[in-house]
Design a protein around this motif. Structure first.
Motif, mmCIF file in Angstrom:
data_model
loop_
_atom_site.group_PDB
_atom_site.id
_atom_site.type_symbol
_atom_site.label_atom_id
_atom_site.label_comp_id
_atom_site.label_asym_id
_atom_site.label_seq_id
_atom_site.Cartn_x
_atom_site.Cartn_y
_atom_site.Cartn_z
ATOM 1 N N ARG A 1 12.038 45.210 35.325
ATOM 2 C CA ARG A 1 11.577 43.843 35.026
ATOM 3 C C ARG A 1 10.111 43.858 34.577
ATOM 4 O O ARG A 1 9.708 43.108 33.685
ATOM 5 N N LEU A 2 9.315 44.735 35.209
ATOM 6 C CA LEU A 2 7.892 44.824 34.850
ATOM 7 C C LEU A 2 7.708 45.452 33.469
ATOM 8 O O LEU A 2 6.825 45.052 32.710
ATOM 9 N N ARG A 3 8.562 46.409 33.130
ATOM 10 C CA ARG A 3 8.477 46.991 31.778
ATOM 11 C C ARG A 3 8.803 45.932 30.728
ATOM 12 O O ARG A 3 8.155 45.855 29.683
ATOM 13 N N ALA A 4 9.821 45.110 31.028
ATOM 14 C CA ALA A 4 10.171 44.028 30.090
ATOM 15 C C ALA A 4 8.990 43.066 29.929
ATOM 16 O O ALA A 4 8.664 42.633 28.815
ATOM 17 N N ALA A 5 8.324 42.758 31.043
ATOM 18 C CA ALA A 5 7.167 41.861 30.990
ATOM 19 C C ALA A 5 6.023 42.494 30.201
ATOM 20 O O ALA A 5 5.304 41.820 29.458
ATOM 21 N N ALA B 1 6.736 42.234 26.635
ATOM 22 C CA ALA B 1 6.563 40.852 26.165
ATOM 23 C C ALA B 1 5.089 40.425 26.183
ATOM 24 O O ALA B 1 4.778 39.279 25.877
ATOM 25 N N GLY B 2 4.202 41.341 26.571
ATOM 26 C CA GLY B 2 2.775 41.017 26.599
ATOM 27 C C GLY B 2 2.360 40.175 27.790
ATOM 28 O O GLY B 2 1.244 39.659 27.830
ATOM 29 N N GLU B 3 3.256 40.029 28.779
ATOM 30 C CA GLU B 3 2.918 39.213 29.952
ATOM 31 C C GLU B 3 1.978 39.946 30.907
ATOM 32 O O GLU B 3 1.295 39.310 31.715
ATOM 33 N N ILE B 4 2.043 41.284 30.919
ATOM 34 C CA ILE B 4 1.108 42.036 31.778
ATOM 35 C C ILE B 4 0.409 43.100 30.932
ATOM 36 O O ILE B 4 0.844 43.406 29.813
ATOM 37 N N ALA B 5 -0.681 43.639 31.466
ATOM 38 C CA ALA B 5 -1.520 44.572 30.703
ATOM 39 C C ALA B 5 -0.727 45.804 30.282
ATOM 40 O O ALA B 5 0.111 46.303 31.045
ATOM 41 N N PRO B 6 -0.989 46.313 29.081
ATOM 42 C CA PRO B 6 -0.237 47.460 28.577
ATOM 43 C C PRO B 6 -0.429 48.728 29.408
ATOM 44 O O PRO B 6 0.445 49.596 29.415
#
Lengths: 198, 198
Positions: free
Chosen positions: A140-144, A147-152
């Protein structure tokens, strides 16, 4: 050539399997892992102990199968509504309720205790239960991240540990309450840690 | 009226106490908590078992005292150089080295395993070892909050858990390496989570 069991035999097997799982989870909660025996499980389940030995080599194997089947399936992963904070809060609130439920708590605690003392069981417990749980959060965190929702540069594994390990330790060591306010706060803090860089 | 022991007797008591602690830590690492006995400790320490029973009611009590005396004193708290990140990294790197040391690891793991199965021991372990460890982090974080280094609404307890629980779980469940890079990353992430609001 192996024979195909008749539908009747298959149903009977499934009933026995279910009874063995239920008996092993109930018993380990009542007597603890060290005093759990195959004989005890067989007697509670109303099956012969040879039935158990035909399918499982040890009480640890029975218990791990029983537990893995009992916990909610990880197959579908975490919800993905596009709102990471909401999805994580939703799942952690549900996990909170589960860990506050005595019926879930007793066998899981017995298994965790046995695993702490037995390295082989611990590795099976980690591989069968802990890592699959971590994996759905990491996905789920990789998907986020995509999607640019969390820092690369946010490492999904470490972020997952920051979410789940405080929760696990509170439960295992009884060092604090597991409440929805607590898990919501954890989610908010962890997401601040990994929000995209300004 | 109690008699004051002579200086000679006090030295001899201190020597016995030390020998009992050393023996209990060595033995629990070798045989595990369930097979640890007062007789075994007495024999390894070269004292009579009545000597042990005079001072401690149980093997758990001996082991907790031995361990508490063995771990570094929390009395002085965490360093406070005014640079929170540097101070946390310094201490967590040292903790990392300690947990990677087999001499420390064996008795601590045995104690953690025994605590997982025994609620009374677990509560003593938490009160004597875990909570004092948490408390020094919480105190350092409160100082940082007062100095405006972290957000005023950051809860020192939850921030401490975010730093220490991932570390503890990795170690207890053997789910990852404990390296300086790992603890540095944890510190950086946690401090991003609690940096003062813009």
């Amino acid at each position: 050539m192996p024979t195909t069991p008749s539908p009747h035999a298959a149903r009977r097997s499934e009933r026995s399997r279910r009874a063995i799982f239920d008996a092993s989870l109930a018993l380990v909660g009542e007597v603890g892992y060290p005093r759990l025996t195959i004989e005890g499980i067989a007697s509670r389940a109303g099956v012969g102990k040879q039935t158990i030995y035909r399918w499982w080599p040890s009480k640890a194997a029975v218990l791990l199968d029983a537990f893995t089947e009992g916990v909610e399936s990880y197959g579908e992963g975490l919800p993905d509504t596009g709102d990471l904070a909401a999805d994580l809060k939703y799942v952690l609130r549900a996990t909170c309720d589960e860990f506050n439920d005595p019926a879930f708590q007793a066998p899981y605690r017995a298994l965790a205790a046995a695993g702490a003392a037995d390295e082989e069981l611990s590795r099976a417990f980690v591989a069968r239960l802990l890592e699959p749980g971590f994996a759905v959060y990491e996905a789920r965190l990789r998907a986020a991240r995509d999607a640019g929702e969390i820092a690369p540069d946010a490492d999904p594994r470490i972020v997952t540990e920051m979410l789940l390990s405080p929760f696990s330790q509170r439960w295992l060591m009884r060092t604090g309450e597991l409440t929805h306010a607590y898990t919501d706060t954890l989610v908010d803090l962890v997401l601040r840690a990994v929000r995209p860089h300004d």
